[in-house]
Design a protein around this motif. Structure first.
Motif, PDB file in Angstrom:
ATOM      1  N   ARG A  37      69.912  73.022 -11.599  1.00  0.00           N
ATOM      2  CA  ARG A  37      70.042  71.926 -12.558  1.00  0.00           C
ATOM      3  C   ARG A  37      69.088  70.764 -12.259  1.00  0.00           C
ATOM      4  NH1 ARG A  37      75.411  69.803 -14.196  1.00  0.00           N
ATOM      5  NH2 ARG A  37      74.236  69.543 -16.102  1.00  0.00           N
ATOM      6  N   GLY A  64      65.229  69.002 -11.626  1.00  0.00           N
ATOM      7  CA  GLY A  64      64.021  69.065 -12.446  1.00  0.00           C
ATOM      8  C   GLY A  64      62.782  69.586 -11.754  1.00  0.00           C
ATOM      9  N   ARG A  90      59.715  72.551 -10.926  1.00  0.00           N
ATOM     10  CA  ARG A  90      58.886  73.474 -11.699  1.00  0.00           C
ATOM     11  C   ARG A  90      58.089  74.335 -10.732  1.00  0.00           C
ATOM     12  NH1 ARG A  90      53.684  73.694 -14.026  1.00  0.00           N
ATOM     13  NH2 ARG A  90      53.655  74.577 -16.136  1.00  0.00           N
ATOM     14  N   ARG A 114      61.415  76.850 -14.143  1.00  0.00           N
ATOM     15  CA  ARG A 114      61.788  75.460 -13.903  1.00  0.00           C
ATOM     16  C   ARG A 114      63.292  75.301 -13.943  1.00  0.00           C
ATOM     17  NH1 ARG A 114      62.953  72.338 -18.455  1.00  0.00           N
ATOM     18  NH2 ARG A 114      62.731  73.445 -20.417  1.00  0.00           N
ATOM     19  N   SER A 147      66.785  73.231 -15.032  1.00  0.00           N
ATOM     20  CA  SER A 147      67.180  72.566 -16.272  1.00  0.00           C
ATOM     21  C   SER A 147      68.546  71.920 -16.097  1.00  0.00           C
ATOM     22  CB  SER A 147      67.228  73.575 -17.423  1.00  0.00           C
ATOM     23  OG  SER A 147      67.774  72.973 -18.570  1.00  0.00           O
ATOM     24  N   ASN A 182      70.352  71.159 -18.492  1.00  0.00           N
ATOM     25  CA  ASN A 182      71.155  71.567 -19.643  1.00  0.00           C
ATOM     26  C   ASN A 182      71.950  72.847 -19.406  1.00  0.00           C
ATOM     27  OD1 ASN A 182      70.207  69.408 -21.246  1.00  0.00           O
ATOM     28  ND2 ASN A 182      68.321  70.528 -21.633  1.00  0.00           N
ATOM     29  N   CYS A 214      72.439  79.448 -20.082  1.00  0.00           N
ATOM     30  CA  CYS A 214      71.214  78.815 -20.574  1.00  0.00           C
ATOM     31  C   CYS A 214      71.232  78.662 -22.093  1.00  0.00           C
ATOM     32  CB  CYS A 214      69.988  79.638 -20.187  1.00  0.00           C
ATOM     33  SG  CYS A 214      69.709  79.727 -18.429  1.00  0.00           S
TER      34      CYS A 214
END
Length: 195
Positions: A132, A134, A136, A146, A148, A150, A181
């Motif tokens: 979760r 950020g 990459r 990466r 996420s 969301n 996801c």
């Protein structure tokens, strides 16, 4: 008759995950053909601390010597703290969440060496804290990955087990998984045999 069991368990997990990538832009940055320049964009250092308290409640009703019904509820209270250094990203994240796993089991023992279990359970899976954040990962240009924020919780159902001689298990299962996801529902159904 009614048999009741209540238990509590506390767990602590410390996990450290480090990865270093090296690259070379010229001959001077090679040592016997091995790159020596640190690729800071794809190197990471992740430290996770996790505290989990589990409370389990179990109630069993024996209808006869061969047939019983068991209800189990597990409650997980989890606190996580993650420190991540990934390229230019340097962050700390803390989260506390809980999950409740209820299940209902009908067990039938037609003989001493055979049994049949019908299990209905609703299991909840929270996404990993690391996934979760950020970050990459571009170490493989064909597959850039990466994290996420969301990502959502996943759910699954599993049921029906048949055991012979307590060694071989044939499991006919149905699993309904809500993808964390995309929110897509995937259903899997089929037999499995464990030896």
């Amino acid at each position: 008759k009614l048999y009741v069991d209540l238990s509590e368990k506390f767990e602590y997990l410390r996990q450290n995950n480090r990865r270093g990538f090296y690259t070379a832009n010229s001959e001077s940055q090679l040592n016997n053909g091995v790159p020596t320049l640190l690729d800071a964009d794809n190197s990471k250092d992740y430290l996770l601390h996790q505290w989990r308290n589990t409370v389990s409640f179990q109630a069993m009703v024996p209808f006869s010597n061969k047939l019983s019904l068991t209800s189990i509820v597990n409650w997980y209270l989890t606190r996580q703290k993650g420190d991540l250094k990934y390229g230019k990203l340097d962050t700390t994240a803390v989260r506390t969440y809980h999950m409740i796993w209820p299940s209902l089991q009908l067990q039938w023992h037609p003989s001493r060496v055979r049994n049949l279990e019908l299990v209905f359970s609703h299991n909840t899976f929270a996404p990993e804290l690391y996934d979760r954040l950020g970050w990459r990962d571009s170490s493989d240009p064909m597959s850039i990955v990466r994290g996420s924020e969301n990502l959502r919780t996943s759910y699954s159902l599993i049921q029906v087990y048949y055991c012979i001689n307590r060694m071989s298990i044939i499991a006919i299962h149905f699993r309904r998984l809500v993808d964390s996801c995309l929110g897509v529902i995937a259903q899997q159904c089929g037999p499995r045999m464990y030896i």
